[in-house]
Scaffold this active site. Sequence first.
Site, PDB file in Angstrom:
ATOM      1  N   SER A 224      -6.192  -2.776   1.547  1.00  6.57           N
ATOM      2  CA  SER A 224      -6.499  -2.263   0.213  1.00  6.57           C
ATOM      3  C   SER A 224      -6.776  -3.385  -0.785  1.00  6.57           C
ATOM      4  CB  SER A 224      -5.354  -1.377  -0.308  1.00  6.57           C
ATOM      5  OG  SER A 224      -5.253  -0.201   0.447  1.00  6.57           O
TER       6      SER A 224
ATOM      7  N   GLU B 207       0.813  -1.218   0.000  1.00  5.99           N
ATOM      8  CA  GLU B 207       0.000   0.000   0.000  1.00  5.99           C
ATOM      9  C   GLU B 207       0.850   1.274   0.000  1.00  5.99           C
ATOM     10  OE1 GLU B 207      -3.714  -0.524   2.589  1.00  5.99           O
ATOM     11  OE2 GLU B 207      -2.322  -2.007   3.406  1.00  5.99           O
TER      12      GLU B 207
ATOM     13  N   SER C  82     -11.624   9.808   0.111  1.00  4.82           N
ATOM     14  CA  SER C  82     -11.734   8.538   0.819  1.00  4.82           C
ATOM     15  C   SER C  82     -12.953   8.540   1.732  1.00  4.82           C
ATOM     16  CB  SER C  82     -10.472   8.290   1.653  1.00  4.82           C
ATOM     17  OG  SER C  82      -9.318   8.254   0.844  1.00  4.82           O
TER      18      SER C  82
END
Length: 355
Positions: free
Chosen positions: A180, A19, A323
């Site tokens: 993720s 990530e 986000s």
Amino acid sequence: MTGSKRVRVAVVFGGRSSEHGVSCLTAREVMAVIDRDRYEVLPVGITPDGQWVEETGEWDDLVPGTLPQVRVDRPTFSWDRLRDEVDVVFPLLHGPWGEDGTIQGLLEMADVPYVGAGVLASAAAMDKPFTKTLFSAAGLPQLPYVTVLPWEWEANPGRAIDRIHALGLPVFVKPARAGSSSGVTMVSDWTYLEDAVEAARKLDPKIVVEAAAHGKREVECAVVQDLDGMPIASEVGEIVVDDSASHDYYDFSAKYLDGSSQNVIPADIGPTMRNRIQSYALQAFDAIGCEGLARVDFFLTDSADGGLVINEINTMPGFTPFSMFPKAWEASGLAYADLVERLLQLALKRPTGLR
């Protein structure tokens, strides 16, 4: 303190996990809103091979559809400078070697305040099977799952496969300690199970296999503490993936690269379910001993009882303005810059060590 009139905050990002690029995106956006009248910002990048460097956090030449990376040609940053020169650290690291308690332990030993969960909560939340154990103890509903330890897959894979088959198809095969959706495979045919396991094991020798949630909707709730330490739950959001996109689930590409997903806030749910999700999010936050911030993820299934099950908790969620974590707080009345300021103030107020 460093002697400066401004508080010196080190924003640490990048790191050795899969990530890395997401962490860089998060850091760029967070640094853009930190109040420079109150804070002196020191960007610190960690390269994919673990080198600490003096970064800028600016990637003006970034190609659309790609993620940034900490540059290896930057001057070396000695991590012991955190103890000598910094008032507070904002560790915007996702995944292993950052979100999993490692940097938190380093900062605790150096006696440097930092944003977010402590060592134990960070480690427990990063390790999905341990998270599930804590959620089970707290009475939170979950889907069936199987944990496969390295020795079992290497010494007795047949036993592991039998246990996985008992879950029924489809299943999701995941690295135990990654985020993720990295290394995640949805298996709808047992023929592909072993390949999915090996793909997950490239990121983590320990894996978890989860039963699928039928008719699922993915909903999320953000949690932050107020300045007195009381955890507060945000408005509930829903992840919606474009039906025309080539995604069987909310994978890495849908999250970050191709724009095929969107956050719908508030989620289209009734008040009773909203209250239930918010209550479970706060229970999950407390169950792992979390501090500062978290995002708690759920599935809504088509079962007759409303079908709410908890999926996982993320102690350092994606933090770009787009986000879910900051968008959920924006919908709840806390703007992005104010959210960053809240987290810094919480970190400065909280002592290191036992608390």
